[in-house]
Design a protein around this motif. Structure first.
Motif, mmCIF file in Angstrom:
data_model
loop_
_atom_site.group_PDB
_atom_site.id
_atom_site.type_symbol
_atom_site.label_atom_id
_atom_site.label_comp_id
_atom_site.label_asym_id
_atom_site.label_seq_id
_atom_site.Cartn_x
_atom_site.Cartn_y
_atom_site.Cartn_z
ATOM 1 N N ALA A 1 41.303 42.655 46.306
ATOM 2 C CA ALA A 1 40.591 41.729 45.299
ATOM 3 C C ALA A 1 40.663 42.376 43.949
ATOM 4 O O ALA A 1 40.588 41.862 43.342
ATOM 5 C CB ALA A 1 39.142 41.845 45.905
ATOM 6 N N GLN A 2 40.567 43.887 44.048
ATOM 7 C CA GLN A 2 40.631 44.444 42.581
ATOM 8 C C GLN A 2 42.127 44.343 42.069
ATOM 9 O O GLN A 2 41.811 43.997 40.931
ATOM 10 C CB GLN A 2 40.533 46.012 42.804
ATOM 11 C CG GLN A 2 38.991 46.294 43.351
ATOM 12 C CD GLN A 2 38.696 47.813 43.608
ATOM 13 O OE1 GLN A 2 39.732 48.635 43.403
ATOM 14 N NE2 GLN A 2 37.507 48.192 43.930
ATOM 15 N N ARG A 3 43.028 44.090 42.688
ATOM 16 C CA ARG A 3 44.414 43.973 42.130
ATOM 17 C C ARG A 3 44.558 42.649 41.392
ATOM 18 O O ARG A 3 44.815 42.249 40.478
ATOM 19 C CB ARG A 3 45.372 44.220 43.147
ATOM 20 C CG ARG A 3 45.575 45.532 43.408
ATOM 21 C CD ARG A 3 46.957 46.123 44.270
ATOM 22 N NE ARG A 3 46.880 45.171 45.628
ATOM 23 C CZ ARG A 3 46.411 45.571 46.767
ATOM 24 N NH1 ARG A 3 46.029 46.800 46.917
ATOM 25 N NH2 ARG A 3 46.558 44.975 47.968
ATOM 26 N N LEU A 4 43.928 41.777 42.430
ATOM 27 C CA LEU A 4 43.856 40.072 41.890
ATOM 28 C C LEU A 4 43.172 39.926 40.561
ATOM 29 O O LEU A 4 43.492 39.376 39.525
ATOM 30 C CB LEU A 4 43.387 39.419 42.874
ATOM 31 C CG LEU A 4 43.382 37.721 42.906
ATOM 32 C CD1 LEU A 4 44.831 37.467 42.667
ATOM 33 C CD2 LEU A 4 42.662 36.853 44.209
ATOM 34 N N LEU A 5 41.896 40.650 40.709
ATOM 35 C CA LEU A 5 41.122 40.532 39.232
ATOM 36 C C LEU A 5 41.881 41.134 38.227
ATOM 37 O O LEU A 5 41.631 40.604 37.139
ATOM 38 C CB LEU A 5 39.746 41.060 39.513
ATOM 39 C CG LEU A 5 38.641 40.314 40.202
ATOM 40 C CD1 LEU A 5 37.400 41.422 40.578
ATOM 41 C CD2 LEU A 5 38.431 38.961 39.561
ATOM 42 N N ALA A 6 42.427 42.313 38.521
ATOM 43 C CA ALA A 6 43.275 42.851 37.434
ATOM 44 C C ALA A 6 44.483 42.132 36.938
ATOM 45 O O ALA A 6 44.747 41.904 35.793
ATOM 46 C CB ALA A 6 43.928 44.364 37.666
ATOM 47 N N ARG B 1 36.660 34.202 35.294
ATOM 48 C CA ARG B 1 36.690 35.548 36.048
ATOM 49 C C ARG B 1 35.372 35.787 36.894
ATOM 50 O O ARG B 1 35.282 36.476 38.085
ATOM 51 C CB ARG B 1 36.584 36.448 34.909
ATOM 52 C CG ARG B 1 36.825 38.020 35.410
ATOM 53 C CD ARG B 1 36.583 39.130 34.494
ATOM 54 N NE ARG B 1 37.393 40.465 34.913
ATOM 55 C CZ ARG B 1 36.717 41.296 35.794
ATOM 56 N NH1 ARG B 1 35.464 40.957 36.209
ATOM 57 N NH2 ARG B 1 37.455 42.405 36.284
ATOM 58 N N ARG B 2 34.066 35.268 36.499
ATOM 59 C CA ARG B 2 32.961 35.237 37.278
ATOM 60 C C ARG B 2 33.290 34.492 38.453
ATOM 61 O O ARG B 2 32.675 34.844 39.553
ATOM 62 C CB ARG B 2 31.776 34.783 36.467
ATOM 63 C CG ARG B 2 30.350 34.675 37.421
ATOM 64 C CD ARG B 2 29.356 34.351 36.454
ATOM 65 N NE ARG B 2 29.021 34.618 35.219
ATOM 66 C CZ ARG B 2 29.333 33.918 34.073
ATOM 67 N NH1 ARG B 2 29.649 32.782 34.089
ATOM 68 N NH2 ARG B 2 28.860 34.649 32.980
ATOM 69 N N ALA C 1 40.626 38.956 49.234
ATOM 70 C CA ALA C 1 42.013 38.275 48.904
ATOM 71 C C ALA C 1 43.057 38.357 49.382
ATOM 72 O O ALA C 1 44.248 38.449 49.117
ATOM 73 C CB ALA C 1 42.312 38.958 47.393
ATOM 74 N N ASP C 2 42.870 38.996 50.928
ATOM 75 C CA ASP C 2 43.965 38.872 51.864
ATOM 76 C C ASP C 2 44.683 37.573 52.170
ATOM 77 O O ASP C 2 45.765 37.661 52.767
ATOM 78 C CB ASP C 2 43.928 39.860 52.892
ATOM 79 C CG ASP C 2 43.297 41.415 52.517
ATOM 80 O OD1 ASP C 2 44.211 41.798 51.399
ATOM 81 O OD2 ASP C 2 42.490 42.008 52.984
ATOM 82 N N ALA C 3 43.608 36.803 52.472
ATOM 83 C CA ALA C 3 44.142 35.358 53.001
ATOM 84 C C ALA C 3 43.851 34.461 51.846
ATOM 85 O O ALA C 3 43.076 34.682 50.920
ATOM 86 C CB ALA C 3 43.214 34.943 54.283
ATOM 87 N N PRO C 4 44.513 33.140 51.962
ATOM 88 C CA PRO C 4 44.594 32.245 50.818
ATOM 89 C C PRO C 4 43.090 31.617 50.830
ATOM 90 O O PRO C 4 42.494 31.304 52.093
ATOM 91 C CB PRO C 4 45.611 31.398 51.382
ATOM 92 C CG PRO C 4 46.865 31.881 52.069
ATOM 93 C CD PRO C 4 45.729 32.965 52.752
#
Length: 767
Positions: free
Chosen positions: A392-397, A417-418, A429-432
């Protein structure tokens, strides 16, 4: 037998079997053995004189005694032997546990051989067992599968004969060995294996070594791969014994009996920290054992009146955890328990937020299609959200880098972003993610969240499960909602009309879009409301007078629109055989030549002064100077504008219209191009006019129709300004060809404007 009423054999029989009763075979009272048979019936059965009674004692009925000539101490040569169980008593005979082996032999020989499907049922070859279990095998199990065909059993019998020839075993032992081999092969088929596992031999009741040797000779044994113990040097004069290696103890998870933590071990029942805590000494006084003051468990090692689990709990949660009864379970670790609680009163940092328990698992399907309720979490602040996972952190970055690269404006970037932060904090964020979840979150707080950009961002990275309900055309959903509010009969008839207009009827033709159908519906809806108020239940009831009455409710162009729509509806229903006759057939509506309205010059002055930015100024120039409609403006591409050649290409169905830019249009176009590049330098949308939504739209959609609202401050509509521009040009030049070349309109439209501007040139002379 002189002077005796009982022979010597019966006298010894009475001493050996003092119990009296009724014989099961002859139904006479006498002295009976452990099988409830008298001495005479016992001899009769041993001589195989009555095998029918042996196989079925209950159904055979009572038997008569056979007179025999018996000599004491001399048994018949053809009598069946007795099988002796237990030790010999030192005398000629057996102990009290002897049983008649020949009874079992006769019953087994007389009973038909069978294959019981409930005993060791074969499974699918290659299928692994879910729970490996040991089996209780016996000779009775073998007798219940005597007729079962076993793969490789014939080869095993041949290898058994060769093994018997080498070792010198007898025929009876070979038969017993065949039974054990049959059990081993049946277990192999029950496990779905192609070879007999060596561990299966531990369940064989007899002749384990011989069975192993025969299976090795036949190549049907899977040898245990665990390392064996090193062989010791053989001493002369001492028998060599083959030792089977003991299975190693595997690491199994279990719960500690003292602190309750989960840890992996082989044979221990308490974890290593609890073991060290039990044997540690505090100064010179050993750790005492008793009842914990907090959890009230007994016989536990204590320090200051608390067990290790409670001390560990209070050290992490402070002294406030003393009043709590329960203890949080954890995974065991070699970290020792704190020896003092003095640091517990010190203010500790806030505990780390836990990870959400609702994280979506990759590949897991939904059992029930339910819509999430985001109201409890939509109002939470960022500090109250669960901890983000690494993915999830990588997706937000990644989202932050996209927003920075494409230079998103502040408000939509914050909302996007919110929205993504709330989604990935609860679902991961591992699954769609489901598009329905995004829609449900945005619908609860539309001013705080934005779902359109999040949907496009996730879809571009393969992390979105589209929702077919939201992907449908908006006009289609509105039409379905309108049909649902109508009576069933009329709704069914109008649904047939929509299919025909869409090109899905009996006759093939190019279909219209749902947007065009909804334009028809906008004209048809007031007419349907009027007919429903008059009590109409089906369109079959509509007559020609009803159609004329509906057209008479409007005048001019609106009346002609009603005539066109009703004619389209009833022709489609007549084509699909829904109605019997078309009430609009033969109904002619006269053409309407209404001149376009003229706008006073004082109202036209200062129209461009209402524009607030370069976008609005450029759109106003395209409408007021070049008379472009909304569809043409929305479809303009960036490549259609050529500032070096000072021209703009307008692409229409089947033709192109070239606009040569004047000085005003050139300045407005160049200003908009600079503004467009400044705000969205890396956008991939090919359209000339874009906004903050379409600039980041991965589907490259054009802008919506809401841009026409920018003409509201002027007090005029975009259509009125366009028509006034063409009429003004018609007043200056009375040539329709000039209007067609300048504005790209049709000949009929050009003549209509020429007629409105110069009515005297088209007037007809009276007869």
């Amino acid at each position: 037998m002189l002077g005796q009423t009982v022979c010597q054999g019966c006298a010894e029989w009475r001493k050996k079997h003092p119990e009296q009763g009724v014989c099961l075979r002859c139904r006479h009272a006498g002295y009976l053995n452990s099988d409830s048979l008298c001495r005479a019936c016992l001899h009769a059965v041993r001589l195989d004189a009555d095998a029918a009674w042996v196989t079925d004692p209950d159904g055979a009925g009572p038997r008569s005694r056979q007179l025999m000539l018996l000599y004491y101490g001399l048994a018949p040569t053809h009598a069946q032997p007795l099988k002796k169980y237990g030790r010999r008593t030192g005398r000629t005979g057996v102990d009290q546990r002897e049983r008649l082996h020949w009874v079992e032999h006769i019953r087994a020989a007389a009973a038909p051989t069978r294959d019981d499907p409930a005993v060791l049922p074969p499974t699918v070859p290659g299928q692994l067992p879910l729970f490996p279990v040991r089996r209780m095998l016996s000779i009775d199990v073998c007798r219940r599968i005597l007729q079962r065909p076993l793969t490789g059993y014939a080869d095993v019998v041949e290898h058994t004969a060769a093994f018997a020839a080498e070792t010198g075993i007898s025929k009876p032992m070979q038969r017993k060995l065949h039974e054990m081999l049959r059990l081993a092969l049946a277990v192999r088929d029950a496990d779905g294996d192609d070879l007999v596992d060596e561990l299966v031999l531990d369940d064989i009741p007899n002749y384990i070594r011989s069975v192993r040797a025969v299976l090795l000779r036949a190549g049907m044994l899977r040898v245990w791969e665990e390392p064996r113990e090193p062989q010791r040097p053989h001493r002369p004069g001492k028998l060599r014994t083959v030792r089977r290696p003991r299975p190693r103890h595997t690491m199994t998870p279990r719960s500690c009996q003292q602190c309750g933590c989960w840890f992996a071990t082989k044979l221990r029942v308490i974890c290593e920290p609890c073991s060290s805590f039990s044997f540690r000494k505090r100064g010179k006084v050993p750790v005492s054992t008793g009842t914990c003051e907090r959890c009230h468990r007994v016989d536990l090692p204590l320090a200051d009146g608390h067990c290790r689990g409670c001390r560990w709990h209070m050290a992490n949660h402070g002294q406030g955890g003393v009043a709590r009864f329960g203890t949080q379970l954890w995974f065991g670790s070699p970290v020792p328990a704190p020896t003092s609680l003095r640091g517990s009163d010190v203010a500790r940092p806030a505990p780390r937020r836990p990870v959400s328990e609702y994280l979506a698992v990759p590949g897991q399907e939904r059992l029930f299609e339910l819509r999430r309720d985001w109201r409890p979490v939509a109002t939470l602040e960022r500090q109250a959200l669960p901890t983000l996972t690494d993915s999830a952190q990588r997706l937000l970055a990644d989202l932050d880098s996209v927003m920075k690269q494409e230079m998103w404006s502040k408000v939509p970037a914050t909302k996007t972003r919110r929205t993504l932060l709330v989604l990935v904090s609860w679902l991961g964020a591992d699954a769609p993610l489901l598009e329905s979840d995004i829609r449900a979150l945005v619908d609860k707080r539309p001013l705080k969240f934005s779902g359109r950009r999040v949907t496009q961002f996730l879809e571009a990275r393969g992390l979105l499960v589209p929702d077919p309900e939201f992907r449908r055309d908006a006009h289609q959903r509105r039409l379905e909602a309108e049909l649902a509010a109508l009576p069933a009969t009329i709704a069914q008839e109008l649904s047939v009309w929509i299919k025909v207009v869409r090109g899905e009827g009996k006759w093939e033709h190019s279909g219209r879009t749902f947007r065009s159908v909804f334009r028809y519906w906008h004209v048809l809806d007031p007419i349907l409301t009027m007919w429903l108020a008059d009590g109409v239940e089906s369109l079959r009831e509509i007559t020609r007078d009803d159609v004329k009455k509906a057209i008479a409710t409007r005048k001019g162009t609106p009346a002609r629109s009603i005539h066109i729509v009703l004619r389209n509806v009833f022709r489609a229903l007549r084509q699909e055989r829904v109605i019997f006759r078309d009430p609009t057939r033969g109904l002619v509506f006269a053409g309407i030549n209404v001149p376009p309205p003229s706008v006073p010059s004082d109202r036209l002055a200062g129209v461009l002064s209402h524009a607030r930015d370069d976008f609005q100024r450029f759109v106003m120039v395209l409408v007021c100077v070049h008379a472009l409609n909304g569809t043409d403006i929305r479809r303009l591409l960036l490549t259609d504008l050529d500032l070096s050649r000072e021209r703009l290409v307008v692409r229409r169905l089947g033709k192109r219209h070239i606009i040569y830019l004047d000085e005003l249009t050139y300045r407005c176009a160049s200003a908009w191009i600079r503004e467009r590049h400044r705000r969205w330098p890396v956008t991939s949308n090919p359209h000339l006019l874009i906004n903050r939504w379409t600039a980041v739209d991965t589907t490259h959609s054009p802008i919506g129709t809401t841009f026409s609202n920018l003409f509201r401050p002027t007090g005029l509509t975009m259509t009125t300004l366009r028509q006034d521009r063409i009429r003004d040009e018609a007043f200056e030049v009375d040539d329709p060809l000039h209007l067609m070349r300048l504005f790209g309109i049709s000949s009929h439209t050009a003549m209509r404007y020429i007629t409105a501007a110069h009515p005297e040139r088209t007037a007809k002379l009276p007869r």
